[in-house]
Motif scaffolding. Sequence first.
Motif, mmCIF file in Angstrom:
data_model
loop_
_atom_site.group_PDB
_atom_site.id
_atom_site.type_symbol
_atom_site.label_atom_id
_atom_site.label_comp_id
_atom_site.label_asym_id
_atom_site.label_seq_id
_atom_site.Cartn_x
_atom_site.Cartn_y
_atom_site.Cartn_z
ATOM 1 N N GLY A 1 10.174 -9.563 -3.043
ATOM 2 C CA GLY A 1 9.410 -10.599 -2.827
ATOM 3 C C GLY A 1 7.886 -9.847 -2.497
ATOM 4 N N GLN A 2 6.991 -10.840 -2.207
ATOM 5 C CA GLN A 2 5.724 -10.435 -1.752
ATOM 6 C C GLN A 2 5.676 -10.172 -0.442
ATOM 7 N N SER B 1 7.248 -15.323 -3.892
ATOM 8 C CA SER B 1 5.960 -14.771 -4.038
ATOM 9 C C SER B 1 5.414 -15.847 -4.926
ATOM 10 N N SER B 2 3.934 -15.836 -4.749
ATOM 11 C CA SER B 2 2.979 -16.692 -5.480
ATOM 12 C C SER B 2 3.243 -16.675 -6.794
ATOM 13 N N GLU B 3 3.350 -15.324 -7.443
ATOM 14 C CA GLU B 3 3.743 -15.273 -8.739
ATOM 15 C C GLU B 3 4.992 -15.818 -9.203
ATOM 16 N N ILE C 1 -0.968 -23.671 -7.801
ATOM 17 C CA ILE C 1 0.441 -23.432 -7.305
ATOM 18 C C ILE C 1 0.279 -21.884 -6.495
ATOM 19 N N ALA C 2 -0.053 -21.036 -7.426
ATOM 20 C CA ALA C 2 -0.110 -19.629 -6.872
ATOM 21 C C ALA C 2 -1.308 -19.650 -5.768
ATOM 22 N N GLN C 3 -2.405 -20.118 -5.974
ATOM 23 C CA GLN C 3 -3.417 -20.346 -4.842
ATOM 24 C C GLN C 3 -3.187 -20.650 -3.642
ATOM 25 N N ALA C 4 -2.516 -21.846 -3.644
ATOM 26 C CA ALA C 4 -1.812 -22.622 -2.544
ATOM 27 C C ALA C 4 -0.867 -21.866 -1.833
#
Length: 513
Positions: free
Chosen positions: A17-18, A186-188, A257-260
């Motif tokens: 994960g991130q 992760s955002s990805e 979604i990724a940014q949030a």
Amino acid sequence: MSTPAKGQTVKGQTVKGQTIKGQTGDWEIVIGMEVHAQVLSHSKLFSGASTEFGAEPNSQVSFVDAGMPGMLPVINRKCVERAVRTGLGLKAQINLTSVFDRKNYFYPDLPTGYQISQYKSPIVGEGEVTVDLLGGESVRVGIERLHLEQDAGKMLHDQHPDQSYVDLNRAGVALMEIVTKPHMRSSEQAAAFLKKLRAIVRYLGTCDGNMDEGSMRADVNVSVCKTGGYEKFRESGDFKHLGTRCEIKNVNSVRFIAQAVEYEARRQVEVIEGGGTIRQETRLFDSKAGETRSMRSKEEAHDYRYFPDPDLLPLVLEDSWVKEIAASLPELPDGKKARFVALGLSAYDASVLVAERETADYFEEMLAAGAEAKAAANWLNNEYFGRLNKAGLSLATGPISAAANSAIVQMVASHVISGKIAKDLCDIVWKEGGDPREIVERRGLRQVTDTGAIETAVDAVIAANPDKVEEVKAKPKLAAWFVGQVMKQSGGKANPQAVNAILKVRLNLPDEG
Ligand code: ADP
Ligand code: MG
């Protein structure tokens, strides 16, 4: 149906994960999502009113949708079928008995004062989605449930200086709420999950997945915990190993979604490391500012007083009907991907091609017209998609048919044209249309494999560049320059392998290198 075992492993790969590097150490991100997907259907969940997007306000409202006294809801079989279909596509448990409940709250866009939804007994139970990541790895995201519910109407605050209007066209439209387990890291992964879910419903034809029209929107739950917390949660199933989550409501694009997630996770780490605590709350993502903002805390959360809707019997499905639907499912992205990989494509190329059904269909049309799989995939991924992107077009709106692209790829494979000419030919077909094979003949674009002609060209280049001939003895890499010159002389039509071979002999170069 079972949920995946602990960990994030598919086929022996462990996907990390991130992590967020804080002042007190590393933090992990944990994400779970609740996705609202509008059921693709002509009429609403409990009324015959139309669901067409963009109609005149309040032109698609039945007495049921308007909450008129004495009106009774009648379930739309099509919507139920679509929910079951979606459940099957998510490899999920289909519950043959489910219950519709009233979720009570007051809001002007909800004339009945309650939303008909499913609470304790949803139509679909646990399932799973495999999510492909950029590095070619995959992670599995558990699905908690899918339930059917009605959408609400829409408030219009910008139509009048001191009045608000309400448009009930959307009221009563069928939604599937799809709830994941907190399995994204992760955002990805979060963004890729939504893309995959969207692809699945589009393949199934159960939702159009148009996020800009609001047919698909996500509530994104984010928490952070110290390294190792997630693994402990997966081993024990105990949420105490995870941090307190915040829910970001109604995010309506994959990019947002990724940014949030990025913003929210960092914010939480800062709060905790600054000595504060995360309160469970609902937040909004402001896409202009790129940040999330508090909307309401858990204490202000509604008590919905759910109870079974007395106007509706429990929904009972026949097992044979569910089996019929299962038998009618199309091949889904995972199945297609596996088939494409078996044809020789890399996992990454295959997942790019199956991401949208239209893309996969186009690719398969190229194969049906005679192209070899790997060559067709390379041509699309390295050449044609780039051109489409640049022109702001899609496969559907782009100018070159699958059959024409297939012909180009096949002519390269059979050495009728060189790779360089293939690109020129693509330009021609792009601008002028026409049959690529016919264009090659008419314009004399055939590759020259006539060694005599190539030898003449090679000799001319060597004669004109004695200094380079000296240099190449010490620097065999310079041979590439000669190849370039000969190709130029031949107008890109010389067969590069033949040019190479002849140059090596003429320049006395070793066979390798
Ligand atoms: P509620 O009933 O309050 O909506 P749920 O338990 O149904 O809460 O969870 C809603 C969503 O929040 C689910 O997608 C779930 O995976 C996610 N979620 C729950 N706990 C966490 C957590 N600690 N971190 C991230 N997501 C979480
Ligand atoms: Mg919820």
